[in-house]
Design an enzyme around this catalytic site. Structure first.
Site, short mmCIF file in Angstrom:
data_model
loop_
_atom_site.label_atom_id
_atom_site.label_comp_id
_atom_site.label_asym_id
_atom_site.label_seq_id
_atom_site.Cartn_x
_atom_site.Cartn_y
_atom_site.Cartn_z
N GLU A 108 -19.58 -19.28 9.63
CA GLU A 108 -19.70 -18.70 10.82
C GLU A 108 -20.32 -17.27 10.66
O GLU A 108 -19.63 -16.38 10.46
CB GLU A 108 -18.59 -18.63 11.73
CG GLU A 108 -18.98 -18.09 12.99
CD GLU A 108 -17.94 -17.37 13.90
OE1 GLU A 108 -17.81 -17.13 15.21
OE2 GLU A 108 -16.87 -16.80 13.10
N ASP A 166 -14.45 -18.69 9.27
CA ASP A 166 -14.52 -17.93 10.33
C ASP A 166 -14.71 -16.29 10.15
O ASP A 166 -14.29 -16.03 8.98
CB ASP A 166 -13.08 -18.01 11.32
CG ASP A 166 -13.01 -17.09 12.37
OD1 ASP A 166 -13.60 -17.48 13.36
OD2 ASP A 166 -12.48 -15.98 12.28
#
EC number: 2.4.1.18
Length: 730
Positions: free
Chosen positions: A462, A409
Site C-alpha cells: 500500500e 500497510d
C-alpha cells in the site's frame, strides 16, 4: 549490593553464576545453590536413580538455600522437593540447564527466521540421560539495556523474585524452565539500567496473548495443529500475474456479528469458517484479505496499532482456530492475505515502547521515531535486531500460518523521512534527501526473503506516492514487492464517479489518466476500507443522483473496474450496496438483501467475479500493455469509454464499454478489430441487477465499416449509466 539482596529485589543479572549446580572433580564436591522464596525445607533427589542426595540449608528467614555433597559422580539431573507453610511440591531446578538456555541465542543472528524459532517461549524436550526427556519451555527475550529480567506467570504467582533470567553477551535474557507447558501464562518483569521497575512486558515474540486487562502472553505449541492444505500449497506457486485475483477485504470483527442471545461479541475464527468461507466461495472471490490479525489492544485501531506481531488476536479464538480458518480457506480454493504493519506500533505499556527503559525497537529521536499521524512509535529500521525481528515476522506468518500474501500497510510512511512532517520536523538522510534508506533496504530484504523461502507467497504494497519500481525485483533496483495498490486509480476514479453526470465531461481525464502509468507497476485496483469510513460515506452514497441513479452508477463503476487492467479488491459491504459507511462496532447491513436493489448489486458482483475469472482476456495480461487497447478514450462529450482486453497471443478479445451518463444511446457504433460474430456477456443495466432493462442486442454482427480507428464496427444500444462486456466469437 549483596547477592541475597539482589535476588530479593529481583536485580540479579547473572543468576547462573550463583544458582544451580557445580562439581569439583578434584575434591568430588557437588554443590547446589537455590533461590526459593517461601520455602521452609528443600530436599535434593537424583532423578535418574530416585535416590535422595540430601537437603539444602538456609539462614533463618532467607530464601537462599545451599549445600555441598561428597559424590563420586554428579547426578545427570536432579529435582527439589520443596515444603512451604501450606504444601509440598516437586521442582526441577531450571538453573541446572545453562547450556540449553544459551542455545536460544547461538543461531538467532544467523538468519531472520531463527528469531521465531529461537526467541519467545519455545517448547523443548531436555535430553538429559533419563528414560524420557524432560518437557520444558525455553524463554529468551531481547532487552540489552536492562539490569535484570525475571520470568513471571501463573506458575510463580507473578513473583519477580522466583525466576531471574540470565543476561547473555548479545543482550538476550534466557532461561529454561521444566514443567511449564502450552497454555501457561507469562510476562517479563524488567528493571531498567538504573534498577527501576518497568510495566510488565508481554513477550515481543509471544505466539498467543490474552485480551485486556491482562495482555499476558501464553505459551503455545505450533506443532500441535495438523494441516490439510497440501493440495492448495502445491498449486499456489502458479504465476499470480496471469491468474485471476479478486480480493474480498474483510474486517473480521464486523463482517457479521453474532446474535445478541449468543452472549458473544464476535464470531470466532471457527464461526467465520462456517459463515464467511461459503459466502466468499459463492461470490466468486479468489482471495480473502484480512485487516490485521496480529494482536492489538484497541478495537478502534482495526488492528493497525499492533502489539503482538507474532500472535493472531485472541478476540476470535486460539492460534489453532486461526490455522483451521486458513486451512479451510485453502481447502475451498480461497487464498488468504493478511494486512501486515511493520511501519509503527503503539505506546501501550505492555508492548515494545521503551522496552527495557531505552529505545530498543524505535528510533530514539522523535523526528524519526514518533509518528505524528497515528501517535505511535516508528521502528528503527537501521538497527539489525529490529530488522531481523520484522523480516522474521513476515516469514513467520507464511511459515506457521500458511498465509498466501502480506499486504504491507503504510509503505509511504516508511519510505519518506518527511512523511506528514513540516520543515524542521524531520532529519535528512546522509545525502540530504528525504528517502529513508534504512526502511528501503529493510523492505527489499523482507521481499527477497519471502519470495526466496516461500515462492508460493506474495507481497503487496500500500504505497500512495510515485516512488519508482515498488513492484519490481530488487535486482532491478526495485523494492521487490509482487504487487502495488493503485491508489491513483482509486482516488481519480472515485472523484470522477462522484461528479454529477452532466459535469463528468469536464473531468474525463480523471477516468482515463490511470492508463498512462497502468503498466509501470503490477497493480491491484482497490476500493478499500479507507474509502468507506470517517465521513467518506459508503460506495453507494458516493454516487450522485436519485436512488436508481446511485445504484446504476455503482454498477457501471464496478464493471468498469473489472474491465480495467489490474487485479481487483473490494471491501466488504461494497458488494451489496451498503448504504451506511463502515462501522467497526457493528455488522454489515445484511438486512438490505431483503430488497431487490441490493440483491441486484450483489448478483452483479457475483457475476463480475465469475466473468473476470472465466475469461483469460480479463486477467491474463493484467500487467502487460499487450493485453489492453483503447477503442475510444476521447469521447468526453458523451462520457463514454470503450476499451479492449486481450488474452495472450490475442486468442480472446473482450470489449468493455461504459456509459457514464443517464442518457441511453441507440445505434451506438463501436470500433472492433475483426469481422464476425460478437456476443454480449454482461450488461449492468439488466433487470436482474435492478437495472432499467433497456433493450440491448445480445448478438451482433460486425459491419465492414471502419470506426474508432478500427477496421470494423458493431452497432449496439447503449443503456443509461451502464457497462457492457462484449466478446468476439469469431
Amino acid at each position: 549490593m549483596q547477592l541475597e539482596q539482589q535476588l530479593e529485589h529481583a536485580l540479579c543479572t547473572f543468576p547462573f553464576n550463583h544458582l544451580g549446580p557445580t562439581f569439583n572433580p578434584d575434591t568430588s564436591v557437588f554443590s547446589i545453590a537455590a533461590w526459593l522464596p517461601g520455602a521452609l525445607k528443600v530436599s535434593v533427589v537424583d532423578m535418574q536413580s530416585g535416590q535422595l542426595i540430601g537437603e539444602l540449608v538456609n539462614k533463618k528467614g532467607s530464601a537462599f538455600f545451599s549445600a555441598d555433597f561428597s559424590l563420586k559422580q554428579p547426578p545427570k539431573v536432579y529435582r527439589f522437593t520443596v515444603s512451604n507453610k501450606t504444601s509440598t511440591y516437586e521442582l526441577v531446578d531450571p538453573y541446572q540447564f545453562k547450556e540449553q538456555a544459551y542455545f536460544a541465542v547461538h543461531f538467532v543472528d544467523h538468519a531472520a527466521h531463527n528469531v521465531y524459532k529461537q526467541l519467545g517461549a519455545q517448547l523443548v524436550s531436555l535430553e538429559v540421560g533419563l528414560k524420557s526427556p524432560i518437557a520444558a519451555t525455553r524463554f529468551a527475550v531481547f532487552a540489552p539495556n536492562a539490569s535484570a529480567v525475571s520470568l513471571i506467570g501463573d506458575f510463580n504467582f507473578w513473583d519477580g523474585r522466583c525466576l531471574p533470567m540470565q543476561k547473555t553477551d548479545f543482550g538476550y535474557w534466557v532461561l529454561v524452565v521444566p514443567g511449564i507447558a502450552a497454555g501457561a501464562k507469562y510476562k517479563y518483569q524488567i528493571k531498567d539500567a538504573a534498577g527501576n521497575s518497568l510495566p510488565h512486558k508481554a513477550d515481543p515474540v509471544g505466539f498467543y496473548a490474552e485480551q485486556y486487562p491482562s495482555h499476558t502472553s501464553v505459551v503455545y505449541d505450533h506443532d500441535a495443529y495438523q494441516w490439510q492444505d497440501a493440495k492448495w500449497l502445491k498449486q499456489a506457486s502458479k504465476n499470480k500475474y496471469t491468474q485471476a485475483m479478486s480480493i474480498y477485504e474483510v474486517h473480521l470483527g464486523s463482517w457479521k456479528r453474532p446474535d445478541a442471545s449468543s452472549g458473544k461479541t464476535y464470531l470466532s475464527y471457527r464461526d467465520l469458517t462456517t459463515d464467511l468461507i461459503p459466502y466468499v466461495k459463492e461470490m466468486g472471490y479468489t482471495h480473502l484479505e484480512l485487516l490485521p490479525v496480529s494482536e492489538f489492544p484497541f478495537d478502534g485501531s482495526w488492528g493497525y496499532q499492533p502489539v503482538g506481531l507474532f500472535s493472531p488476536t485472541s478476540r476470535f479464538g486460539t492460534p489453532d482456530d486461526f490455522k483451521y480458518f486458513v486451512d479451510q480457506c485453502h481447502q475451498h480454493g480461497i487464498g488468504v492475505i493478511i494486512d501486515w504493519v511493520p511501519a509503527h506500533f503503539p505506546e501501550d505499556g505492555h508492548g515494545l515502547a521503551r522496552f527495557d527503559g531505552t529505545h530498543v525497537y524505535e528510533y530514539e529521536d522523535p523526528r524519526k521515531g514518533w509518528h505524528p499521524d497515528w501517535n505511535s512509535c516508528i521502528y528503527d529500521f537501521g538497527k539489525e535486531t529490529v530488522r531481523q525481528f520484522l523480516v522474521a515476522n513476515a516469514l513467520f506468518w507464511v511459515d506457521k500460518y500458511h498465509i498466501d500474501g502480506l499486504r504491507v500497510d503504510a509503505v509511504a510512511s516508511m519510505l519518506y523521512l518527511d512523511y506528514s512532517r513540516d520543515d524542521g520536523e524531520w532529519i535528512p538522510n546522509v545525502d540530504g534527501g528525504n528517502h529513508n534508506y534504512e526502511a528501503i533496504s529493510l523492505l527489499q530484504w523482507m521481499n527477497r526473503e519471502v519470495y526466496e523461502k516461500f515462492p508460493h507467497a506474495m507481497t503487496i504494497a500500500e504505497e500512495s506516492t510515485s516512488f519508482p519500481k515498488v513492484s519490481r525485483p530488487v535486482y532491478e533496483g526495485g523494492l521487490g514487492f509482487g504487487f502495488k495498490w493503485n491508489m491513483g486509480w482509486m482516488h481519480d476514479s472515485l472523484h470522477y464517479i462522484a461528479k454529477d453526470p452532466s459535469y463528468r465531461r469536464f473531468h474525463h481525464n480523471e477516468i482515463t489518466f490511470s492508463m498512462v502509468y497502468a503498466f509501470d507497476e503490477s497493480f491491484v485496483l482497490p476500493i478499500s476500507h479507507d474509502e468507506v469510513v470517517h465521513g467518506k460515506g459508503s460506495l453507494l452514497r458516493k454516487m450522485p443522483g436519485d436512488e436508481w441513479q446511485q445504484a446504476a452508477n455503482l454498477r457501471a463503476y464496478a464493471a468498469f473496474m473489472y474491465g480495467h487492467p489490474g487485479k481487483k479488491l473490494n471491501f466488504m459491504g461494497n458488494e451489496i450496496g451498503q448504504a451506511n459507511e463502515w462501522n467497526h462496532d457493528s455488522s454489515i447491513n445484511w438486512h438490505l438483501l431483503e430488497f431487490e436493489k441490493h440483491q441486484g448489486i450483489q448478483q452483479l458482483y457475483k457475476d463480475l467475479n465469475k466473468l473476470y475469472s472465466s475469461y483469460p482476456a480479463l486477467h491474463e495480461l493484467d500487467h502487460h500493455h499487450s493485453g489492453f487497447e483503447w477503442i475510444d478514450h476521447g469521447n468526453a462529450e458523451q462520457s463514454i469509454l470503450s476499451l479492449l482486453r486481450k488474452s495472450s497471443e490475442q486468442k480472446q478479445k473482450v470489449y468493455c464499454i461504459t456509459n457514464f451518463t443517464p442518457v441511453p444511446r441507440d445505434n451506438f457504433l463501436l470500433g472492433v478489430q475483426d469481422l464476425g460474430n460478437y456476443q454480449l456477456v454482461l450488461n449492468t443495466d439488466d433487470k436482474k441487477y435492478w437495472g432499467s432493462g433497456f433493450k440491448v442486442l445480445k448478438k451482433m454482427q460486425a459491419l465492414d465499416k471502419p470506426w474508432n480507428n478500427q477496421p470494423y464496427s458493431i452497432s449496439l444500444n447503449l443503456p443509461p449509466l451502464a457497462s457492457l462486456f462484449i466478446i468476439y466469437k469469431g
